[in-house]
Design a protein around this motif. Structure first.
Motif, PDB file in Angstrom:
ATOM      1  N   ILE A   1      48.400  32.010  53.052  1.00  0.00           N
ATOM      2  CA  ILE A   1      48.198  33.381  52.600  1.00  0.00           C
ATOM      3  C   ILE A   1      47.462  33.295  51.275  1.00  0.00           C
ATOM      4  O   ILE A   1      47.886  32.575  50.366  1.00  0.00           O
ATOM      5  N   ALA A   2      46.337  34.002  51.178  1.00  0.00           N
ATOM      6  CA  ALA A   2      45.508  33.873  49.986  1.00  0.00           C
ATOM      7  C   ALA A   2      44.915  35.219  49.597  1.00  0.00           C
ATOM      8  O   ALA A   2      44.744  36.110  50.433  1.00  0.00           O
ATOM      9  N   ASP A   3      44.585  35.339  48.329  1.00  0.00           N
ATOM     10  CA  ASP A   3      43.811  36.487  47.863  1.00  0.00           C
ATOM     11  C   ASP A   3      42.437  36.448  48.527  1.00  0.00           C
ATOM     12  O   ASP A   3      41.814  35.380  48.628  1.00  0.00           O
ATOM     13  N   ALA A   4      41.967  37.601  48.996  1.00  0.00           N
ATOM     14  CA  ALA A   4      40.712  37.631  49.756  1.00  0.00           C
ATOM     15  C   ALA A   4      39.528  37.153  48.921  1.00  0.00           C
ATOM     16  O   ALA A   4      38.650  36.440  49.436  1.00  0.00           O
ATOM     17  N   ASP A   5      39.485  37.531  47.658  1.00  0.00           N
ATOM     18  CA  ASP A   5      38.380  37.081  46.816  1.00  0.00           C
ATOM     19  C   ASP A   5      38.383  35.563  46.677  1.00  0.00           C
ATOM     20  O   ASP A   5      37.329  34.919  46.751  1.00  0.00           O
ATOM     21  N   ASP A   6      39.562  34.978  46.473  1.00  0.00           N
ATOM     22  CA  ASP A   6      39.643  33.519  46.369  1.00  0.00           C
ATOM     23  C   ASP A   6      39.282  32.857  47.697  1.00  0.00           C
ATOM     24  O   ASP A   6      38.616  31.821  47.722  1.00  0.00           O
ATOM     25  N   PHE A   7      39.731  33.464  48.788  1.00  0.00           N
ATOM     26  CA  PHE A   7      39.531  32.885  50.111  1.00  0.00           C
ATOM     27  C   PHE A   7      38.054  32.858  50.497  1.00  0.00           C
ATOM     28  O   PHE A   7      37.530  31.836  50.947  1.00  0.00           O
ATOM     29  N   PHE A   8      37.382  34.001  50.318  1.00  0.00           N
ATOM     30  CA  PHE A   8      35.996  34.120  50.792  1.00  0.00           C
ATOM     31  C   PHE A   8      34.959  33.754  49.738  1.00  0.00           C
ATOM     32  O   PHE A   8      33.878  33.255  50.067  1.00  0.00           O
ATOM     33  N   ARG A   9      35.257  34.017  48.457  1.00  0.00           N
ATOM     34  CA  ARG A   9      34.211  33.885  47.450  1.00  0.00           C
ATOM     35  C   ARG A   9      34.590  32.984  46.285  1.00  0.00           C
ATOM     36  O   ARG A   9      33.725  32.626  45.484  1.00  0.00           O
TER      37      ARG A   9
END
Length: 302
Positions: free
Chosen positions: A219-227
């Motif tokens: 489970i990750a923050d979307a900004d950290d995950f994608f960018r």
């Protein structure tokens, strides 16, 4: 149950979802994403059962009886954009009449006002007004998907489960649907987006949950995950690296059968970091279930 034996389609899944937030649940077909959505709404087949706890708006879903689910939960507290929209549309009624009936049931609005509300829901889902008098069999797959999305948006439920809501849509309509779902969350409601479309997930989600073989592995923050730093679990990294705009490198091998999972990490047979430690099942700790997550993090930041 399958073939006379119990199969755990989803195991040890735990997450919270706040009002105003979108959590994107991603993973390959067969990993348990849609089973999870069905369990929350009491839509599992007769030979399946759900155990655990899932509370929405003060109601325990997994222990609720059919009467409570039908009259209090579905549509009112939990909306659903189904993975197979044609199966959820009544074949002998027009789309417009189904939308208007849903308006009457969920809001109490009747007459011309119900028709106006139905047209507004159709517009939100990019369903063309000149198709409202058509029956489901007269719709393409993409139009059926948009009709199902319109039905799900009517009740403005505190939680919306969107199961592959962009299937059959071209890129422009994918983006429009993602933006409408994002607005649903921005208005103070929770959104669980189940999707294979990582571009839609990136456009919509605040957080990302990655599922593999019936378990959440990150489970990750979307900004950290994608960018940002990127995923920490090797399977999640593989999903991103398989995209054409990235490395376009597929994950080797195939997911395991849920009825024949290894004792340890289910991803180990496909993982280039697997070692003896992976013979033990990793638990979700610090938002990732991998024995080598810290090692991978150090490699990426070195």
């Amino acid at each position: 149950m399958r073939g006379g034996r119990h199969v755990a389609a989803v195991s040890d899944v735990s997450f919270d979802l706040a009002a105003g937030e979108c959590l994107a649940l991603i993973g390959e077909s067969g990993c348990g994403k849609s089973v999870l959505a069905s369990a929350l709404l009491g839509l599992l087949p007769a030979n399946a059962q759900a155990a655990g706890s899932a509370v929405v708006d003060g109601i325990e879903l997994l222990g609720a009886d059919e009467r409570t689910l039908a009259r209090t939960v579905r549509g009112r507290r939990v909306g659903l954009v189904p993975q197979s929209p044609a199966a959820h549309l009544t074949p002998v009624r027009t789309v417009g009449s189904q939308l208007a009936e849903t308006v009457r049931q969920l809001t109490g609005v009747r007459g011309r006002h119900a028709r106006d509300a139905a047209e507004a829901a159709a517009e939100r889902a990019a369903f063309p007004a000149d198709h409202l008098d058509r029956h489901p069999h007269e719709l393409s797959g993409g139009l059926a998907q948009r009709a199902a999305t319109a039905l799900a948006l009517i009740g403005d439920a505190p939680l919306l489960l969107a199961d592959e809501p962009t299937t059959g849509l071209d890129r422009e309509l994918v983006d429009r649907t993602a933006d409408e779902l994002r607005r649903h969350a921005d208005d103070g409601r929770a959104l669980l987006l189940i999707t294979h479309d990582l571009a839609a997930a990136e456009r919509t989600a605040d957080r990302v949950a990655v599922m593999y073989a019936g378990r959440i592995v990150e489970i990750a923050d979307a900004d950290d995950f994608f960018r940002g730093p990127g995923p920490r679990h090797p399977y999640a990294r593989g999903l991103l690296n398989a995209l054409p705009e990235r490395e376009f490198t597929p994950i080797p091998g195939l997911p395991p059968e849920l009825g024949d999972l290894p004792d340890g990490c289910a991803f180990a047979p496909r993982c280039d970091r697997a070692d003896d430690a992976c013979a033990t099942l990793p638990r979700l700790a610090d938002s990732v279930a991998c024995h080598h997550a810290q090692e991978a993090q150090r490699v990426r930041t070195a």
